[in-house]
Design an enzyme around this catalytic site. Structure first.
Site, PDB file in Angstrom:
ATOM      1  N   ASP A  42      27.081 105.818  81.234  1.00 59.36           N
ATOM      2  CA  ASP A  42      28.476 105.801  80.808  1.00 59.36           C
ATOM      3  C   ASP A  42      29.181 104.597  81.432  1.00 59.36           C
ATOM      4  O   ASP A  42      28.995 104.310  82.626  1.00 59.36           O
ATOM      5  CB  ASP A  42      29.159 107.121  81.251  1.00 59.36           C
ATOM      6  CG  ASP A  42      30.506 107.344  80.584  1.00 59.36           C
ATOM      7  OD1 ASP A  42      31.385 106.464  80.703  1.00 59.36           O
ATOM      8  OD2 ASP A  42      30.690 108.395  79.977  1.00 59.36           O
ATOM      9  N   ASN A  51      32.360 117.828  75.455  1.00 63.41           N
ATOM     10  CA  ASN A  51      33.709 118.013  74.926  1.00 63.41           C
ATOM     11  C   ASN A  51      33.716 118.022  73.393  1.00 63.41           C
ATOM     12  O   ASN A  51      33.028 117.215  72.767  1.00 63.41           O
ATOM     13  CB  ASN A  51      34.622 116.877  75.416  1.00 63.41           C
ATOM     14  CG  ASN A  51      34.722 116.828  76.937  1.00 63.41           C
ATOM     15  OD1 ASN A  51      34.725 117.861  77.594  1.00 63.41           O
ATOM     16  ND2 ASN A  51      34.784 115.625  77.506  1.00 63.41           N
ATOM     17  N   GLN A  65      37.638 115.106  73.940  1.00 62.35           N
ATOM     18  CA  GLN A  65      36.652 114.250  73.264  1.00 62.35           C
ATOM     19  C   GLN A  65      37.337 112.981  72.787  1.00 62.35           C
ATOM     20  O   GLN A  65      38.395 113.042  72.149  1.00 62.35           O
ATOM     21  CB  GLN A  65      36.024 114.997  72.066  1.00 62.35           C
ATOM     22  CG  GLN A  65      34.897 114.204  71.410  1.00 62.35           C
ATOM     23  CD  GLN A  65      34.202 114.976  70.279  1.00 62.35           C
ATOM     24  OE1 GLN A  65      34.666 116.033  69.852  1.00 62.35           O
ATOM     25  NE2 GLN A  65      33.097 114.433  69.799  1.00 62.35           N
ATOM     26  N   HIS A 103      27.919 114.183  72.071  1.00 63.83           N
ATOM     27  CA  HIS A 103      27.264 113.660  73.274  1.00 63.83           C
ATOM     28  C   HIS A 103      27.389 114.665  74.403  1.00 63.83           C
ATOM     29  O   HIS A 103      28.345 115.454  74.455  1.00 63.83           O
ATOM     30  CB  HIS A 103      27.835 112.301  73.703  1.00 63.83           C
ATOM     31  CG  HIS A 103      29.329 112.288  73.834  1.00 63.83           C
ATOM     32  ND1 HIS A 103      30.174 112.171  72.753  1.00 63.83           N
ATOM     33  CD2 HIS A 103      30.134 112.383  74.925  1.00 63.83           C
ATOM     34  CE1 HIS A 103      31.430 112.187  73.168  1.00 63.83           C
ATOM     35  NE2 HIS A 103      31.441 112.333  74.490  1.00 63.83           N
ATOM     36  N   HIS A 113      27.513 114.880  78.539  1.00 61.86           N
ATOM     37  CA  HIS A 113      27.675 114.148  79.799  1.00 61.86           C
ATOM     38  C   HIS A 113      26.729 114.752  80.838  1.00 61.86           C
ATOM     39  O   HIS A 113      26.792 115.961  81.104  1.00 61.86           O
ATOM     40  CB  HIS A 113      29.104 114.299  80.342  1.00 61.86           C
ATOM     41  CG  HIS A 113      30.161 113.667  79.496  1.00 61.86           C
ATOM     42  ND1 HIS A 113      30.679 112.419  79.772  1.00 61.86           N
ATOM     43  CD2 HIS A 113      30.805 114.110  78.390  1.00 61.86           C
ATOM     44  CE1 HIS A 113      31.615 112.128  78.874  1.00 61.86           C
ATOM     45  NE2 HIS A 113      31.712 113.135  78.027  1.00 61.86           N
TER      46      HIS A 113
HETATM   47  P1  5GP Z   1      34.284 112.057  75.739  1.00 63.65           P
HETATM   48  O1  5GP Z   1      35.637 111.891  76.355  1.00 63.65           O
HETATM   49  O2  5GP Z   1      34.314 111.764  74.245  1.00 63.65           O
HETATM   50  O3  5GP Z   1      33.609 113.354  76.051  1.00 63.65           O
HETATM   51  O4  5GP Z   1      33.384 110.967  76.421  1.00 63.65           O
HETATM   52  C1  5GP Z   1      33.254 109.653  75.975  1.00 63.65           C
HETATM   53  C2  5GP Z   1      32.595 108.872  77.072  1.00 63.65           C
HETATM   54  O5  5GP Z   1      32.033 107.718  76.512  1.00 63.65           O
HETATM   55  C3  5GP Z   1      33.527 108.423  78.192  1.00 63.65           C
HETATM   56  O6  5GP Z   1      33.057 108.914  79.428  1.00 63.65           O
HETATM   57  C4  5GP Z   1      33.484 106.903  78.115  1.00 63.65           C
HETATM   58  O7  5GP Z   1      33.507 106.293  79.388  1.00 63.65           O
HETATM   59  C5  5GP Z   1      32.182 106.651  77.396  1.00 63.65           C
HETATM   60  N1  5GP Z   1      32.134 105.468  76.542  1.00 63.65           N
HETATM   61  C6  5GP Z   1      33.008 105.173  75.544  1.00 63.65           C
HETATM   62  N2  5GP Z   1      32.639 104.029  74.927  1.00 63.65           N
HETATM   63  C7  5GP Z   1      31.500 103.616  75.557  1.00 63.65           C
HETATM   64  C8  5GP Z   1      30.661 102.475  75.349  1.00 63.65           C
HETATM   65  O8  5GP Z   1      30.870 101.624  74.481  1.00 63.65           O
HETATM   66  N3  5GP Z   1      29.586 102.363  76.193  1.00 63.65           N
HETATM   67  C9  5GP Z   1      29.321 103.294  77.173  1.00 63.65           C
HETATM   68  N4  5GP Z   1      28.232 103.077  77.926  1.00 63.65           N
HETATM   69  N5  5GP Z   1      30.107 104.366  77.375  1.00 63.65           N
HETATM   70  C10 5GP Z   1      31.183 104.521  76.576  1.00 63.65           C
END
Ligand code: 5GP
Ligand code: ZN
Length: 133
Positions: free
Chosen positions: A30, A86, A93, A99, A101
């Site tokens: 991440d 999420n 999300q 995805h 985590h």
């Molecule tokens: P969510 O909030 O949707 O559960 O988590 C999205 C996660 O994706 C976040 O922790 C954010 O840091 C990560 N993320 C978003 N865009 C990118 C990206 O382009 N590359 C990587 N490696 N992580 C990303």
């Protein structure tokens, strides 16, 4: 999905710090980690969230999450581990490609992943239970 960042990462169109890959999944670091080694496990096929995921792929997700988490835990000497997933903007999300985590945890990592516990009455708990029966 042509405009989905995780489709592009999962399918190798955009480079990522990949820690695990097989025919169905990619797991990569991440870019905004909660702790050292915070990894995202994503299917290569696009499904927006848990509810869209086919059962067979979800079963593989569980097995793969365990395998990658165990590898992270061992190699990074993590002392604890959070698995977070999420669904929906309201639930935090931000990327609408399913995805998981995988978050290794360490003493003094400064993170607090959790929620404020409610204090429902017995009647309130019973009301919820009644709705679920
Ligand atoms: P969510 O909030 O949707 O559960 O988590 C999205 C996660 O994706 C976040 O922790 C954010 O840091 C990560 N993320 C978003 N865009 C990118 C990206 O382009 N590359 C990587 N490696 N992580 C990303
Ligand atoms: Zn996608």
């Amino acid at each position: 999905m042509s405009d989905c960042i995780f489709c592009k990462i999962a399918n190798g169109e955009i480079p990522s710090r990949t820690v695990y890959e097989d025919e169905d999944f990619r797991a990569f670091l991440d870019m905004g980690p909660a702790a050292k080694g915070h990894t995202l496990l994503v299917p290569k096929a696009h499904y927006a969230n848990l509810f869209e995921m086919p059962d067979a792929l979800l079963e593989k997700t569980g097995r793969t999450a365990k395998k990658v988490a165990a590898m992270l835990k061992e190699k990074l000497s993590a002392e604890g581990f959070n698995v977070v997933q999420n669904n929906g903007e309201l639930a935090g999300q931000t990327v609408f490609h399913f995805h998981v985590h995988l978050i290794p945890r360490y003493t003094d990592d400064g993170q607090k992943i959790g929620w404020k516990p409610g204090k429902p009455t017995d009647a309130e708990l019973d009301e919820v239970l009644a709705k679920l029966k």
